[in-house]
Design an enzyme around this catalytic site. Structure first.
Site, PDB file in Angstrom:
ATOM      1  CE  LYS A  13      -1.730  -1.483   4.360  1.00  0.00           C
ATOM      2  NZ  LYS A  13      -1.886  -2.172   4.263  1.00  0.00           N
ATOM      3  NE  ARG A  87      -4.639  -1.443  10.956  1.00  0.00           N
ATOM      4  CZ  ARG A  87      -3.645  -0.995  10.575  1.00  0.00           C
ATOM      5  NH1 ARG A  87      -3.656   0.425  10.242  1.00  0.00           N
ATOM      6  NH2 ARG A  87      -2.171  -1.226  10.796  1.00  0.00           N
ATOM      7  NE  ARG A 121       6.585  -3.926   6.315  1.00  0.00           N
ATOM      8  CZ  ARG A 121       5.495  -3.803   6.712  1.00  0.00           C
ATOM      9  NH1 ARG A 121       4.928  -3.377   5.798  1.00  0.00           N
ATOM     10  NH2 ARG A 121       4.759  -3.542   8.272  1.00  0.00           N
ATOM     11  NE  ARG A 154       6.364  -1.653  10.933  1.00  0.00           N
ATOM     12  CZ  ARG A 154       5.050  -1.472  10.304  1.00  0.00           C
ATOM     13  NH1 ARG A 154       5.532  -0.963   8.488  1.00  0.00           N
ATOM     14  NH2 ARG A 154       3.914  -1.896  10.885  1.00  0.00           N
ATOM     15  NE  ARG A 165       1.063  -5.101  11.988  1.00  0.00           N
ATOM     16  CZ  ARG A 165       2.240  -5.155  11.491  1.00  0.00           C
ATOM     17  NH1 ARG A 165       3.264  -6.183  11.749  1.00  0.00           N
ATOM     18  NH2 ARG A 165       2.490  -4.559  10.639  1.00  0.00           N
TER      19      ARG A 165
HETATM   20  P1  AMP Z   1       0.904  -0.560  10.175  1.00  0.00           P
HETATM   21  O1  AMP Z   1       1.480   0.845   9.817  1.00  0.00           O
HETATM   22  O2  AMP Z   1      -0.175   0.581   9.146  1.00  0.00           O
HETATM   23  O3  AMP Z   1       1.091  -1.207   9.900  1.00  0.00           O
HETATM   24  O4  AMP Z   1       0.214   0.111  11.977  1.00  0.00           O
HETATM   25  C1  AMP Z   1       0.677  -0.070  12.812  1.00  0.00           C
HETATM   26  C2  AMP Z   1       0.209   0.079  13.799  1.00  0.00           C
HETATM   27  O5  AMP Z   1      -0.067   0.845  14.108  1.00  0.00           O
HETATM   28  C3  AMP Z   1      -0.639  -1.071  14.011  1.00  0.00           C
HETATM   29  O6  AMP Z   1      -0.646  -2.424  14.075  1.00  0.00           O
HETATM   30  C4  AMP Z   1      -2.064  -0.548  15.048  1.00  0.00           C
HETATM   31  O7  AMP Z   1      -1.211  -0.900  15.784  1.00  0.00           O
HETATM   32  C5  AMP Z   1      -1.304   1.179  14.665  1.00  0.00           C
HETATM   33  N1  AMP Z   1      -2.797   1.276  14.039  1.00  0.00           N
HETATM   34  C6  AMP Z   1      -2.373   1.710  12.358  1.00  0.00           C
HETATM   35  N2  AMP Z   1      -3.654   2.720  12.325  1.00  0.00           N
HETATM   36  C7  AMP Z   1      -4.309   2.982  13.093  1.00  0.00           C
HETATM   37  C8  AMP Z   1      -6.356   2.621  13.423  1.00  0.00           C
HETATM   38  N3  AMP Z   1      -6.433   2.935  12.268  1.00  0.00           N
HETATM   39  N4  AMP Z   1      -7.218   2.479  13.898  1.00  0.00           N
HETATM   40  C9  AMP Z   1      -5.794   1.686  14.979  1.00  0.00           C
HETATM   41  N5  AMP Z   1      -4.506   1.186  15.412  1.00  0.00           N
HETATM   42  C10 AMP Z   1      -3.827   2.219  14.306  1.00  0.00           C
END
Ligand code: AMP
Length: 213
Positions: A13, A87, A121, A154, A165
Site C-alpha cells: 500500500k 481498520r 521488511r 519494525r 495483525r
Molecule cells: P501499519 O503501519 O499500518 O501497519 O500500522 C502499525 C500499527 O499502528 C498497527 O498495528 C496498529 O497498532 C497501529 N495503527 C495504525 N493505524 C491504526 C488505526 N487506524 N487504528 C488503530 N491502530 C492503528
C-alpha cells in the site's frame, strides 16, 4: 477528498501511495507512520500507542481519531491517500461522517506472502521509507544515514505479531470493505502478488476510469 488504500500487512500500500503522491500530487497519510512518529517523539499519545503497536493490536479509537483529524485538517486542500485507516467498522463509520471518500484501492495478498514480506521488511527511521532486506544496498544505508536515520526492522514485523495483525485485519478491517461497497463507494480489487509496476498500472487504470487522474 479521500482515496482509501487498504490491504493486508505488507501488501505494498505504502509503495503504491508514494508513487501516486509523486506523480499526481496527492498526499499520502499513513496512520501507522503518524503513530510511529509519536512513539519516536516520546509524546503521551506515542507512549500509549506503543504498548498496543508492539503487540500488533489496534490503538484505541479515540486516540486514532485525534491523530486522524489533525492530519486531515492539515491537508484539507489536497486529495488524500489514506493508508491504515479505517481498520474497524466504527472507524469507517466515523470517516464517512467527516470526509468525502471517493474510492478504495484494495491491494490483496495471501497471509503466507504477508508474513514472508513483513519479516523481510526494513524501514528508515528518518523517512519511513520501506526497504526489502535482500535488496538493501550500501547506498540505501548511506541515504538513510544522511537523512538522520537508521535502517531497522519494525518491532511489530516479527512472525508472531504479524499473525496477530493479520487476524485483526481479517476480523475487523475486511468488513469495512463490504460496508463501503454497501455505501456505493467503488472498491478496486488489485492482485498485490505481482511486480510493483504491474500493480501501479492497474491502480492508475482504475483511477482514470473514475476521472481521479
Ligand atoms: P501499519 O503501519 O499500518 O501497519 O500500522 C502499525 C500499527 O499502528 C498497527 O498495528 C496498529 O497498532 C497501529 N495503527 C495504525 N493505524 C491504526 C488505526 N487506524 N487504528 C488503530 N491502530 C492503528
Amino acid at each position: 477528498m479521500i482515496i482509501v488504500i487498504t490491504g493486508p500487512q505488507s501488501s505494498g500500500k505504502g509503495t503504491q501511495a508514494e508513487i501516486l503522491q509523486k506523480e499526481y500530487g496527492f498526499k499520502h497519510i499513513s496512520t501507522g507512520d503518524i503513530l510511529r512518529e509519536e512513539v519516536k517523539a516520546d509524546t503521551l499519545e506515542g507512549r500509549e500507542a506503543d504498548s498496543y503497536m508492539k503487540k500488533g493490536l489496534l490503538v484505541p479509537y479515540d486516540l486514532n481519531n485525534t491523530i486522524l483529524k489533525k492530519a486531515l485538517d492539515k491537508y484539507k486542500d489536497k486529495t488524500i491517500l489514506l493508508d491504515g485507516y479505517p481498520r474497524t467498522l466504527p472507524q469507517v463509520e466515523h470517516l464517512m461522517k467527516i470526509a468525502e471518500v471517493k474510492c478504495v484501492i484494495y491491494i490483496n495478498i495471501s497471509d503466507e506472502v504477508a508474513v514472508q514480506r513483513a519479516c523481510n521488511r526494513r524501514i528508515c527511521t528518518a523517512t519511513n521509507k520501506i526497504y526489502i532486506l535482500d535488496k538493501l544496498t550500501p547506498q540505501d544505508y548511506e541515504t538513510c544515514k544522511l537523512a538522520g536515520g537508521e535502517i531497522v526492522q519494525r518491532t511489530d514485523d516479527n512472525p508472531k505479531t504479524i499473525k496477530a495483525r493479520l487476524k485483526i485485519y481479517h476480523e475487523q478491517t475486511s468488513p469495512c470493505l463490504s460496508y463501503l461497497e454497501k455505501h456505493k463507494i467503488p472498491v478496486f480489487k488489485i492482485n498485490g502478488e505481482r511486480p510493483i509496476d504491474a500493480i501501479s498500472a492497474d491502480v492508475k487504470q482504475e483511477l482514470k476510469k473514475i476521472k481521479l487522474i
